[in-house]
Each structure stands twice: as C-alpha cells, then as structure tokens.
Design a protein around this motif. Sequence first.
Motif, PDB file in Angstrom:
ATOM      1  N   TYR A   7       3.865 -17.494   6.304  1.00 38.08           N
ATOM      2  CA  TYR A   7       2.560 -16.831   6.175  1.00 38.08           C
ATOM      3  C   TYR A   7       1.888 -17.373   4.916  1.00 38.08           C
ATOM      4  O   TYR A   7       2.334 -17.103   3.799  1.00 38.08           O
ATOM      5  N   TRP A  12      -0.523 -17.448   9.977  1.00 38.50           N
ATOM      6  CA  TRP A  12       0.866 -17.751  10.350  1.00 38.50           C
ATOM      7  C   TRP A  12       0.961 -19.251  10.577  1.00 38.50           C
ATOM      8  O   TRP A  12       0.255 -19.809  11.421  1.00 38.50           O
ATOM      9  N   ARG A  70       0.363   2.320   2.113  1.00 40.65           N
ATOM     10  CA  ARG A  70       0.441   2.068   3.564  1.00 40.65           C
ATOM     11  C   ARG A  70       1.701   1.263   3.897  1.00 40.65           C
ATOM     12  O   ARG A  70       2.367   1.523   4.890  1.00 40.65           O
ATOM     13  N   GLU A  74       4.721   2.562   6.332  1.00 37.07           N
ATOM     14  CA  GLU A  74       5.151   1.889   7.567  1.00 37.07           C
ATOM     15  C   GLU A  74       6.641   1.538   7.512  1.00 37.07           C
ATOM     16  O   GLU A  74       7.350   1.671   8.511  1.00 37.07           O
ATOM     17  N   GLU A 186       5.105  -9.198   7.834  1.00 34.49           N
ATOM     18  CA  GLU A 186       4.219  -8.783   8.933  1.00 34.49           C
ATOM     19  C   GLU A 186       3.539  -7.459   8.570  1.00 34.49           C
ATOM     20  O   GLU A 186       2.350  -7.270   8.835  1.00 34.49           O
ATOM     21  N   ILE A 187       4.290  -6.578   7.916  1.00 33.16           N
ATOM     22  CA  ILE A 187       3.698  -5.297   7.482  1.00 33.16           C
ATOM     23  C   ILE A 187       2.635  -5.565   6.403  1.00 33.16           C
ATOM     24  O   ILE A 187       1.511  -5.042   6.471  1.00 33.16           O
ATOM     25  N   SER A 189       0.931  -8.179   5.997  1.00 35.28           N
ATOM     26  CA  SER A 189      -0.213  -8.928   6.536  1.00 35.28           C
ATOM     27  C   SER A 189      -1.288  -7.983   7.085  1.00 35.28           C
ATOM     28  O   SER A 189      -2.433  -8.388   7.257  1.00 35.28           O
ATOM     29  N   ARG A 190      -0.907  -6.727   7.347  1.00 35.54           N
ATOM     30  CA  ARG A 190      -1.871  -5.751   7.876  1.00 35.54           C
ATOM     31  C   ARG A 190      -2.262  -4.710   6.835  1.00 35.54           C
ATOM     32  O   ARG A 190      -2.828  -3.676   7.168  1.00 35.54           O
ATOM     33  N   ALA A 191      -1.946  -4.967   5.557  1.00 31.68           N
ATOM     34  CA  ALA A 191      -2.161  -3.936   4.529  1.00 31.68           C
ATOM     35  C   ALA A 191      -3.544  -4.012   3.875  1.00 31.68           C
ATOM     36  O   ALA A 191      -3.875  -3.193   3.026  1.00 31.68           O
ATOM     37  N   GLY A 192      -4.346  -5.011   4.271  1.00 31.46           N
ATOM     38  CA  GLY A 192      -5.702  -5.089   3.731  1.00 31.46           C
ATOM     39  C   GLY A 192      -5.831  -5.880   2.445  1.00 31.46           C
ATOM     40  O   GLY A 192      -6.814  -5.732   1.710  1.00 31.46           O
TER      41      GLY A 192
END
Length: 483
Positions: A7, A12, A70, A74, A186-187, A189-192
């Motif tokens: 990443y 990716w 966040r 998760e 991956e977590i 990557s979606r945390a903003g």
Amino acid sequence: MNIKANYIAGEWVGGKSSAENVNPSDTRDVIGLYARADAAQAADAIAAAQAAQPKWAAFTLQQRADALDRVGSEIAARQAELADLLAREEGKALPDAAGEVQRAAQIFKFFAGEALRVPGELLASTRPGMSVEITREPIGVVSVITPWNFPIAIPAWKIAPALAYGNAVVFKPAELVPGSAWALTEILSRAGLPAGTFNLVMGRGRDVGEAMLGDARVAGVTFTGSEGTGRRVAQACVTRRGPMARFQLEMGGKNPLVVLDDADLEVAVNCAINGAYFSTGQRCTASSRLIVTEGIHDRFVEAMVAKLKTLAVGDARRAGTVIGPVVDAAQLQQDLDYIDIGRTEGATLAIGGEALPEVDGQPGFYLRPALFTGATNAMRICREEIFGPVAAVIRAADADEALALANDTDYGLSAGVCTTSLKWAAHFKRHLQAGMVMVNAPTAGVDPHVPFGGRKASSFGPREQGRHAAEFYTTVKTAYVSP
Ligand code: NAD
C-alpha cells in the motif's frame, strides 16, 4: 491465489515478487500470497509519506483522534477474525492471539486520546518581558520495522503514536507475518488519512528494510527485533548521507524470574510457566532464567515438571492448546541447537525438548517445552537469547546471590521476583536492573498505557508506549517571545 499487495501513496501496488505465508501449525496450509516490495518501492513509499505528512499534520487534533479511534474500534469489532489469522500465521495459541488483538485495539484508542493531549510548557524568561514556549512538533517521516513475534501489537504500538503526533509512516513487517500487517493496513486505508500518510511495504530486511534506513527523507526509525539487526539499524542511521535519523531500538532479553524461599509455590509456578512458555517462549520478555533459592528449589522443580506434563502442545487454533508451534523451521532448529548446547554444557534436561514432526496428523514445527535444571549463569543457555519454549533453573544460596545472578546479564528488559515478603519485594523492585520489574507476576504481559522498554543491550532510545512515546515521535521547539 490473488496476491495481497503493498500500500503506497494510497494505492494497492503489486510487488516485484511475492511469497507464501505458511501456517506453522500445519505446513500444508498456505494462508495466502503476499507481495514483496523492493528498494525502489520503499523509496516511492518514503516520497509519498514526505508529501502527505504536512497535510496530515494540518488535520485538527480531533480529526486525528477520530481516525485513530475508528481504527481501534474496527480492530476490536473484528477481534475473533484477526486473532484467528494471527494464530494461523504466527502459531500463538488462540487465547493469546485474541489478547494481542485486543491490546492493539486498546493502543489505537489510547493514542486517539493522546492526540488531543499534546503537552507543552510556558515559562517566564530570564530576560525581562520575554516568555519562553516549549512545544512539540511531529518529526516527519517515520520508518516502522517490526519482528514476527507480535504481528499486530508491536506494529500498533509504533504506528498509533507516530500518527497521533502528526507523522507519516512507512511500515515494513517481518517477512514471516505479512497477514496481520496487511489486515491492519486495510483498516488504516479506510480511516480517512490523506493518501501517503500510511504506507505498507512488505519484503526483506536486506533490501526494503535497508532502503528505509538510508534515505535522508526518513526522520526517525523505530525498530523491534534482534540485537544484531538493531546494531545494523543504528549504524545505518548515523552513517548515511545527509542528516542522521533518530532511532529507537527494542531488542533481545534474557529475563530472570527469581523465586525466593518464602514464595507462594503455586504463584511462582504459574508465573514461571506463563512467563517462560506461553506464546511458545517467543517473547522478548520471556523468563528464560528461573533463579530459585535453596529452600524452595526442589519443590519448585517438582511442581514445574508436573505442570509441564499437563500443557497441551498443538495447533494454535485448536481449543485447549496452550503451547502452539515454533514459528518456522529455522527458529525450531535454533531451539534444538540450544537444547544440545545445554546438555553439552552439563545442565540436566528435566523434561521436554523433543521436536514433534506432527501433532494430530498435522505436520508443523512443534516442540515440547523444555526445562533445564542444574544450570549455571555462565552457561550459554543462560546468557544468550534462545527465543523458544526453553528455560533453565539456576540454584541460588540466598536472596542476595539470586539478585546478583539476576543482574549478571548483558540484557535488561524485564525481571521478576516471587516472594511473600514486603521487604524482599521492595528490595528487588529497587535493585533489579531492568526496564520493567514484576512482583508475583510473569515477566511477560504488560499494560498498553504505560512505558515499555529496557536497559543495557535490550533497548536503545526513549521508551515506547504510554505518554512517554511522545519523546520519540515528536521534536521539541523552544520559542522566545518578546512583546
Ligand atoms: P530480526 O532482527 O531478524 O528482524 C526484525 C525486523 O528487521 C524484520 O522486519 C526484518 O525484516 C528487519 N530487518 C532485518 N535485517 C534488516 C536490515 N539490514 N535493515 C533493516 N531491517 C532489517 O528479528 P526477528 O527474528 O523478526 O524477531 C525476533 C527478535 O526480536 C528477538 O531477538 C526478540 O527478542 C526481539 N524482540 C524484542 C522486543 C522488545 O521489545 N525488546 C519485542 C519483540 C521481539
């Protein structure tokens, strides 16, 4: 099988090659294929981090705190799934793996709070009318290099504070455990976070890792691993072209657990079994030297042998397993070599030490936990880190000799004492030369919100975790202000 990618800069990115992630509890089980980056991709990740860091540092404290919170939420919500993956790739028994995942979640939540509490000072100046402000700023790009034995907790305790204080991260996990690292990425990557704030480059130490040390755009290197690699990291950080990098090293241990005559035998045995053998002895804080005074020695050894007979060795994910496999063939060979060395040096193998090529029909790197007795502190098995389920009992005449033996080591990460005496508890707490001291508790197993680290050859640089993490991940500015 699709290949799990690196990443870099928010994308990716496939690697230059890939490698199998194999389950040590059943070597027929390939968990997945993971990309391997090279030095050029590490440089791309560093460039992306450098570009992103000012954007991330400009986020409000609340935005940074919310992003980390966040991530923690998760991880906690997916604890069972992440623990299963961790146990499958590293071989830690499932309850220990679940505990490690929970700790990773707690660490992200702790540093979400710390992001809101960056401390500073305001002092009067010695000069009339002037004031002095002492503030903390991010250091910039941080290289995070981690070992295989805590595949999610150690990355968490480096990445979370790095991000909390406004730094950007390039993360290289150990080659043996890319799965937990990829799942954490991956977590994240979606945390903003702005693209490039957090980057994952999986691959070998000698190319990807080296590239993360020698690049002058990297301001700091936080490393956990072996002492030999730690020395290499230190050397690269000071000899590279351009400004030196600051570095923080957490390395090996040869941790003593002292059992005094007046100890509660059951407490002492539980501390020793947990500290020496849980997580297959593959903890930097493992109690590999059990220093036991004369009056309790024989009862302690007898109770240890009885308890060791009851510990189930098997698949890390099987219910009831206490001791999972060793992580790989090379580590198993190292453990067996040290067991031979111990015998040759004249220690007595009281129990265990046999490799089991399979358990329940599954081929894996299994080893029965080994206990040596009649060891002396001069033996190699008592001086060098074995990093497996192998411990040695050293007999001491009295508490004073036990303390001297405990401190007679190049290492100083963790140390413990089992006693019912307030006087001796206070004496050992004061005089054990270690970063962490445990009274009637295993030498391994620590809280997520307080400093972690050691002395002597075990550590270099500021402590990790807790409020003390700010020492490494921020740089102090002193501003003089005249009206
Ligand atoms: P290791 O030193 O072999 O590898 C650690 C990391 O360094 C890996 O990611 C590896 O790829 C990387 N690396 C290797 N060579 C490199 C190089 N030349 N440049 C940059 N990076 C390089 O250690 P390991 O076998 O993964 O882990 C076991 C060791 O870790 C044990 O000695 C153990 O005591 C130690 N450990 C210490 C602590 C602590 O906090 N003190 C915690 C856990 C593990």
